[in-house]
Design an enzyme around this catalytic site. Structure first.
Site, PDB file in Angstrom:
ATOM      1  N   ALA A  99      81.566  21.204  81.528  1.00 33.13           N
ATOM      2  CA  ALA A  99      81.130  21.843  82.366  1.00 33.13           C
ATOM      3  C   ALA A  99      81.060  21.523  83.932  1.00 33.13           C
ATOM      4  O   ALA A  99      81.157  22.131  84.639  1.00 33.13           O
ATOM      5  CB  ALA A  99      79.840  22.749  82.034  1.00 33.13           C
ATOM      6  N   ASN A 179      69.090  26.331  82.740  1.00 38.53           N
ATOM      7  CA  ASN A 179      68.996  25.248  81.699  1.00 38.53           C
ATOM      8  C   ASN A 179      67.548  24.511  81.529  1.00 38.53           C
ATOM      9  O   ASN A 179      67.144  23.868  80.484  1.00 38.53           O
ATOM     10  CB  ASN A 179      69.990  24.024  82.005  1.00 38.53           C
ATOM     11  CG  ASN A 179      69.780  23.599  83.450  1.00 38.53           C
ATOM     12  OD1 ASN A 179      70.151  24.405  84.301  1.00 38.53           O
ATOM     13  ND2 ASN A 179      69.717  22.376  83.723  1.00 38.53           N
ATOM     14  N   SER A 229      80.437  24.715  78.107  1.00 39.41           N
ATOM     15  CA  SER A 229      80.754  23.334  77.675  1.00 39.41           C
ATOM     16  C   SER A 229      80.639  23.214  76.091  1.00 39.41           C
ATOM     17  O   SER A 229      79.771  23.928  75.470  1.00 39.41           O
ATOM     18  CB  SER A 229      79.688  22.448  78.375  1.00 39.41           C
ATOM     19  OG  SER A 229      79.320  21.330  77.753  1.00 39.41           O
ATOM     20  N   GLY A 230      81.389  22.264  75.489  1.00 43.07           N
ATOM     21  CA  GLY A 230      81.435  22.314  74.022  1.00 43.07           C
ATOM     22  C   GLY A 230      80.142  21.820  73.514  1.00 43.07           C
ATOM     23  O   GLY A 230      79.731  22.006  72.431  1.00 43.07           O
ATOM     24  N   HIS A 231      79.341  20.772  74.143  1.00 44.00           N
ATOM     25  CA  HIS A 231      78.149  19.983  73.552  1.00 44.00           C
ATOM     26  C   HIS A 231      76.974  20.609  73.280  1.00 44.00           C
ATOM     27  O   HIS A 231      76.142  20.274  72.536  1.00 44.00           O
ATOM     28  CB  HIS A 231      78.231  18.498  73.629  1.00 44.00           C
ATOM     29  CG  HIS A 231      77.653  18.486  75.394  1.00 44.00           C
ATOM     30  ND1 HIS A 231      76.443  18.089  75.553  1.00 44.00           N
ATOM     31  CD2 HIS A 231      78.127  18.881  76.514  1.00 44.00           C
ATOM     32  CE1 HIS A 231      76.094  18.049  76.681  1.00 44.00           C
ATOM     33  NE2 HIS A 231      77.233  18.449  77.507  1.00 44.00           N
ATOM     34  N   THR A 267      97.222  14.703  79.596  1.00 42.62           N
ATOM     35  CA  THR A 267      97.170  15.228  78.350  1.00 42.62           C
ATOM     36  C   THR A 267      96.134  15.827  77.646  1.00 42.62           C
ATOM     37  O   THR A 267      94.979  15.326  77.655  1.00 42.62           O
ATOM     38  CB  THR A 267      97.813  14.062  77.496  1.00 42.62           C
ATOM     39  OG1 THR A 267      99.047  13.295  77.828  1.00 42.62           O
ATOM     40  CG2 THR A 267      98.303  14.384  75.948  1.00 42.62           C
ATOM     41  N   CYS A 352      69.156  16.223  82.623  1.00 41.79           N
ATOM     42  CA  CYS A 352      69.978  15.841  83.532  1.00 41.79           C
ATOM     43  C   CYS A 352      69.400  15.245  84.695  1.00 41.79           C
ATOM     44  O   CYS A 352      69.944  14.536  85.441  1.00 41.79           O
ATOM     45  CB  CYS A 352      70.836  17.028  84.272  1.00 41.79           C
ATOM     46  SG  CYS A 352      71.190  18.481  83.124  1.00 41.79           S
TER      47      CYS A 352
HETATM   48  N1  PMP Z   1      75.752  23.468  83.621  1.00 35.92           N
HETATM   49  C1  PMP Z   1      74.696  23.673  82.770  1.00 35.92           C
HETATM   50  C2  PMP Z   1      73.763  25.113  82.997  1.00 35.92           C
HETATM   51  C3  PMP Z   1      74.188  22.611  82.059  1.00 35.92           C
HETATM   52  O1  PMP Z   1      72.830  22.758  81.159  1.00 35.92           O
HETATM   53  C4  PMP Z   1      74.989  21.814  81.857  1.00 35.92           C
HETATM   54  C5  PMP Z   1      74.652  20.413  81.013  1.00 35.92           C
HETATM   55  N2  PMP Z   1      73.254  19.969  81.199  1.00 35.92           N
HETATM   56  C6  PMP Z   1      76.197  21.465  82.678  1.00 35.92           C
HETATM   57  C7  PMP Z   1      76.530  22.500  83.539  1.00 35.92           C
HETATM   58  C8  PMP Z   1      77.068  20.048  82.498  1.00 35.92           C
HETATM   59  O2  PMP Z   1      77.761  20.182  81.411  1.00 35.92           O
HETATM   60  P1  PMP Z   1      78.635  19.053  80.881  1.00 35.92           P
HETATM   61  O3  PMP Z   1      77.357  18.171  80.015  1.00 35.92           O
HETATM   62  O4  PMP Z   1      79.502  19.418  79.769  1.00 35.92           O
HETATM   63  O5  PMP Z   1      79.155  18.448  82.016  1.00 35.92           O
END
Ligand code: PMP
Length: 407
Positions: A99, A179, A229-231, A267, A352
């Site tokens: 993301a 978040n 975002s996948g994770h 790719t 983060c």
């Molecule tokens: N946006 C939000 C609201 C998130 O919580 C996060 C991940 N902490 C991100 C963006 C960034 O995502 P990614 O780790 O996939 O770069």
């Protein structure tokens, strides 16, 4: 899906003096940091391995292995489109590394194309750094950046977002679920009115903490661009996706082989893409069940933690997956490490920020006395009531033991 328990064993060995110290513990990891990242579902990692070892062709190759790889990408696009309630006629799904890349692509891609004449851009003061810092850069480049703040009740109203946009605005970017505390922004309502008044203003929504967790659709969001975002949804790290509405022209961040309609050259990571699609398929099938489960866990956690004196910070109507609270007078990191000793994993505010204090709680009008003591819990389908009981017991013990080293 099965409830997984992880066991950790610690066994001390004889030291040189022949004193045997045996420490033997069987304890489950209590993982309450799912907003930072999630554990990959077995079926999802198997999908990635399948793509790596069986369907290893380059999706741009014209031969059968290439076409098979292309099919895995098509499968994942279909899953994501279904989860967002969109069809291929309405727009594109572009895969990214996550993301952070998605948000940067949206913000810089839109402003480079549409920001030549329209120099105003709008966002909020509670965005993830991948949005916040992109807007800081736009400001350095000469854009007029309007950042909408929560009001005195800690609410961002649809009206405040609508009012921030004018005929000179080329982009508004607002997240769906915050978040740090799970707050749900009124994005759909605001974007609907903005598109009505200013059809040329591009609407972008960072849906990372909402996708496949709370009910949402592109139509209800009225978002021209959506970042995922996948994770955060039990797929691996390093994969994300964007929905981009048809006819929108985004200037790419990177140039190269022109893959993915030239918006994202390079790719495609077929294993990650296929794994993401698999996670979406598995989770979309039981979104409401998981939502109800998260709601129960959240309600129980609020009750138990309030009883021992924790201050609940997340609003009642926030996403049930995230619960922000403060343990009065105990620093976040002190409590975090105390809990970690007991195999309980939480976050101090947001992962983060890593040690840096986030401005987001202040923006949400969290009282200054709690700012150093915030703990974020975030749940998954694997969280159960006994995890909350263990957490409550440990926090309570921490409140007594850590009192000596209070600030
Ligand atoms: N946006 C939000 C609201 C998130 O919580 C996060 C991940 N902490 C991100 C963006 C960034 O995502 P990614 O780790 O996939 O770069």
């Amino acid at each position: 899906m099965t409830d997984c328990a992880f066991f950790s064993f610690f066994a001390g060995k004889c030291n040189k003096l022949g004193v045997q110290i045996v420490l033997y513990m069987t304890e489950k990891n209590i993982y309450l940091d799912n907003a930072a990242t999630t554990k990959v579902i077995n079926e999802v990692s198997e999908a990635a391995v399948h793509a790596m070892t069986e369907v290893y062709g380059n999706p741009s190759s014209l031969h059968r292995l290439g076409i098979d790889a292309e099919r895995l990408i098509a499968y994942s696009k279909k899953q994501i489109m279904a989860a967002l309630g969109v069809t291929a006629e309405q727009g594109e799904i572009i895969f990214t590394s996550g993301a952070t890349e998605g948000n940067n692509t949206a913000i810089f891609g839109v402003t480079e194309t549409y920001g030549k004449r329209k120099k105003r851009v709008v966002t909020t003061t509670v965005e993830h750094p991948s949005v916040e810092k992109a807007f800081d850069r736009l400001e350095e480049k000469g854009f007029e950046v309007v950042r909408v703040s929560p009001d005195e009740n800690g609410e961002i109203t649809a009206e405040s977002l609508i009012q921030a946009v004018n005929e000179n605005t080329c982009l508004i970017s607002a997240m769906l679920v915050n978040n740090e505390n799970g707050y749900i922004l009124p994005v759909g309502e605001a974007f609907r009115e903005i598109k009505k008044r200013y059809p040329e203003c591009v609407t972008h929504c960072d849906c990372v903490q909402g996708f496949d967790k709370i009910p949402l659709s592109q139509k209800k969001l009225n978002a021209d661009i959506i970042t995922l975002s996948g994770h955060k949804i039990h797929a691996p790290k390093g994969i994300g996706a964007m929905f981009i509405k048809k006819n929108l022209r985004l200037s790419p961040l990177m140039v190269g082989g022109g893959q993915q309609k030239g918006i994202r050259s390079g790719t495609e990571s077929v294993p990650m893409i296929y794994a993401f699609g698999k996670a979406v398929e598995l989770l979309s099938g039981n979104l409401s069940e998981r939502f109800n489960h998260a709601t129960e866990i959240n309600t129980y956690a609020r009750e138990k933690l309030s009883e021992i004196g924790a201050m609940i910070l997340s609003k009642e109507n926030a996403s049930p997956y995230i619960l922000s609270l403060a343990i009065p007078d105990i620093k976040s990191e002190t409590m975090l490490h105390f809990l970690e000793e007991k195999n309980i994993f939480v976050s101090s505010g947001s992962a983060c920020s890593k040690g840096k204090t986030s401005d987001v709680p202040t923006e949400f009008k969290v009282s200054a006395e709690y700012l150093d003591s915030i703990i974020r819990l975030s749940f998954s389908y694997e969280t159960d009531g006994s995890d909350i009981d263990a957490l409550t017991g440990a926090v309570s013990e921490g409140m007594k033991n850590l009192a000596k080293i209070r600030k």
